[in-house]
Motif scaffolding. Structure first.
Motif, PDB file in Angstrom:
ATOM      1  N   LEU A 227      13.380  61.211  41.292  1.00 28.28           N
ATOM      2  CA  LEU A 227      12.453  61.230  42.422  1.00 28.28           C
ATOM      3  C   LEU A 227      12.425  59.878  43.126  1.00 28.28           C
ATOM      4  CD1 LEU A 227      10.464  63.216  43.795  1.00 28.28           C
ATOM      5  CD2 LEU A 227       8.668  62.125  42.482  1.00 28.28           C
ATOM      6  N   VAL A 228      12.411  58.804  42.364  1.00 32.22           N
ATOM      7  CA  VAL A 228      12.414  57.467  42.959  1.00 32.22           C
ATOM      8  C   VAL A 228      13.723  57.230  43.718  1.00 32.22           C
ATOM      9  CG1 VAL A 228      12.484  54.996  42.414  1.00 32.22           C
ATOM     10  CG2 VAL A 228      10.698  56.442  41.426  1.00 32.22           C
ATOM     11  N   LEU A 229      14.852  57.608  43.138  1.00 30.79           N
ATOM     12  CA  LEU A 229      16.126  57.463  43.847  1.00 30.79           C
ATOM     13  C   LEU A 229      16.149  58.310  45.117  1.00 30.79           C
ATOM     14  CD1 LEU A 229      18.582  57.400  40.822  1.00 30.79           C
ATOM     15  CD2 LEU A 229      17.961  55.477  42.313  1.00 30.79           C
ATOM     16  N   ARG A 230      15.580  59.488  45.046  1.00 34.38           N
ATOM     17  CA  ARG A 230      15.490  60.361  46.237  1.00 34.38           C
ATOM     18  C   ARG A 230      14.631  59.709  47.310  1.00 34.38           C
ATOM     19  NH1 ARG A 230      17.774  63.537  49.623  1.00 34.38           N
ATOM     20  NH2 ARG A 230      16.494  65.201  50.428  1.00 34.38           N
ATOM     21  N   TYR A 231      13.591  59.001  46.922  1.00 40.49           N
ATOM     22  CA  TYR A 231      12.735  58.296  47.876  1.00 40.49           C
ATOM     23  C   TYR A 231      13.584  57.395  48.790  1.00 40.49           C
ATOM     24  CZ  TYR A 231      10.012  54.435  49.652  1.00 40.49           C
ATOM     25  OH  TYR A 231       9.504  53.480  50.485  1.00 40.49           O
ATOM     26  N   TYR A 232      14.476  56.615  48.194  1.00 41.95           N
ATOM     27  CA  TYR A 232      15.289  55.685  48.994  1.00 41.95           C
ATOM     28  C   TYR A 232      16.234  56.438  49.925  1.00 41.95           C
ATOM     29  CZ  TYR A 232      13.233  52.299  45.916  1.00 41.95           C
ATOM     30  OH  TYR A 232      12.313  51.553  45.233  1.00 41.95           O
ATOM     31  N   GLU A 233      16.776  57.563  49.472  1.00 42.00           N
ATOM     32  CA  GLU A 233      17.623  58.381  50.345  1.00 42.00           C
ATOM     33  C   GLU A 233      16.823  58.887  51.544  1.00 42.00           C
ATOM     34  OE1 GLU A 233      19.086  61.578  47.936  1.00 42.00           O
ATOM     35  OE2 GLU A 233      20.312  60.255  46.687  1.00 42.00           O
ATOM     36  N   LEU A 234      15.607  59.372  51.281  1.00 41.41           N
ATOM     37  CA  LEU A 234      14.779  59.934  52.348  1.00 41.41           C
ATOM     38  C   LEU A 234      14.324  58.868  53.335  1.00 41.41           C
ATOM     39  CD1 LEU A 234      12.623  62.423  50.254  1.00 41.41           C
ATOM     40  CD2 LEU A 234      14.494  62.978  51.840  1.00 41.41           C
ATOM     41  N   ILE A 235      13.934  57.709  52.838  1.00 45.56           N
ATOM     42  CA  ILE A 235      13.464  56.654  53.734  1.00 45.56           C
ATOM     43  C   ILE A 235      14.606  56.179  54.629  1.00 45.56           C
ATOM     44  CG2 ILE A 235      13.746  54.617  52.251  1.00 45.56           C
ATOM     45  CD1 ILE A 235      10.735  55.300  54.449  1.00 45.56           C
TER      46      ILE A 235
ATOM     47  N   HIS B 271      19.033  51.104  51.748  1.00 41.44           N
ATOM     48  CA  HIS B 271      18.702  50.548  50.434  1.00 41.44           C
ATOM     49  C   HIS B 271      19.888  50.778  49.499  1.00 41.44           C
ATOM     50  CE1 HIS B 271      14.649  51.198  52.069  1.00 41.44           C
ATOM     51  NE2 HIS B 271      14.274  50.231  51.249  1.00 41.44           N
ATOM     52  N   SER B 272      20.252  49.780  48.744  1.00 40.11           N
ATOM     53  CA  SER B 272      21.226  49.916  47.664  1.00 40.11           C
ATOM     54  C   SER B 272      20.485  49.627  46.367  1.00 40.11           C
ATOM     55  CB  SER B 272      22.382  48.931  47.842  1.00 40.11           C
ATOM     56  OG  SER B 272      23.103  49.230  49.005  1.00 40.11           O
ATOM     57  N   VAL B 273      20.335  50.647  45.552  1.00 41.74           N
ATOM     58  CA  VAL B 273      19.610  50.511  44.285  1.00 41.74           C
ATOM     59  C   VAL B 273      20.597  50.052  43.220  1.00 41.74           C
ATOM     60  CG1 VAL B 273      18.203  51.697  42.571  1.00 41.74           C
ATOM     61  CG2 VAL B 273      18.009  52.329  44.991  1.00 41.74           C
TER      62      VAL B 273
END
Length: 184
Positions: free
Chosen positions: A74-82, A129-131
């Motif tokens: 979910l957190v990784l998806r957050y960065y994709e969505l933003i 964002h690059s995580v």
């Protein structure tokens, strides 16, 4: 322990076999007290550390929580969505009582304020964002990485960041952002 596992499985509360790690527990230092010892049914002196995290965090708890892997996703998806500007789906990830603290700014409290921040107050026009790191423990997921983009002023930026996300009832309830270079 085997009786506990069998009981959970009978009631449909557990479908994955918990991992048993001899003498090491879960390896997290058991800060949350997730590991315990069991024994007595085996040979004399038999003691085994049992990681209870799969029991405590099982997805099969009939909607009562998320497992650590789901929170990370979910957190990784957050960065994709933003990065994609998909705000409607992004806002669904957050609790109604969200509190978002960003270094150097006042706290954003409640989903309405949170949405207003992203829709009009956020200084970023676009970027990516690059995580590089994601770590989870209990209700917390911490992500670290870099952001490269353009501010609404037209300035190009490249910064490092760390975000701390705390979950409640399957949604992000608290979020804290820290910048390594400068706040944006």
């Amino acid at each position: 322990m085997d009786v506990l596992i069998a009981g959970l499985r009978e009631r449909g509360q557990l479908d994955d076999e918990p991992r048993r790690l001899l003498d090491v527990g879960c390896g997290t230092g058991c800060a949350a007290g997730c590991c315990g010892t069991s024994g007595g049914d085996g040979p004399p002196g038999w003691t085994r550390m049992v990681c209870l995290a799969p029991v405590l965090e099982s997805k099969t708890r009939k909607g009562k929580g998320m497992n650590l892997s789901d929170r990370k996703k979910l957190v990784l998806r957050y960065y994709e969505l933003i990065d994609a500007g998909s705000y409607d789906e992004l806002f669904e990830m957050f609790d109604e009582d969200v509190v978002y603290e960003r270094a150097g700014t006042r706290s954003i409290t409640g989903k309405e304020e949170f949405q207003a921040f992203y829709m009009k107050d956020r200084r970023i026009a676009e970027g990516r964002h690059s995580v590089t790191t994601v770590v989870s423990d209990g209700d917390w997921v911490v992500a670290r990485g870099t952001f490269e983009g353009v501010l609404k002023s037209g300035e190009e930026v490249s910064v490092t960041w760390a975000d701390f996300h705390r979950f409640r009832k399957g949604k992000i309830w608290r979020r804290y952002t820290y910048f390594g270079d400068r706040p944006i």
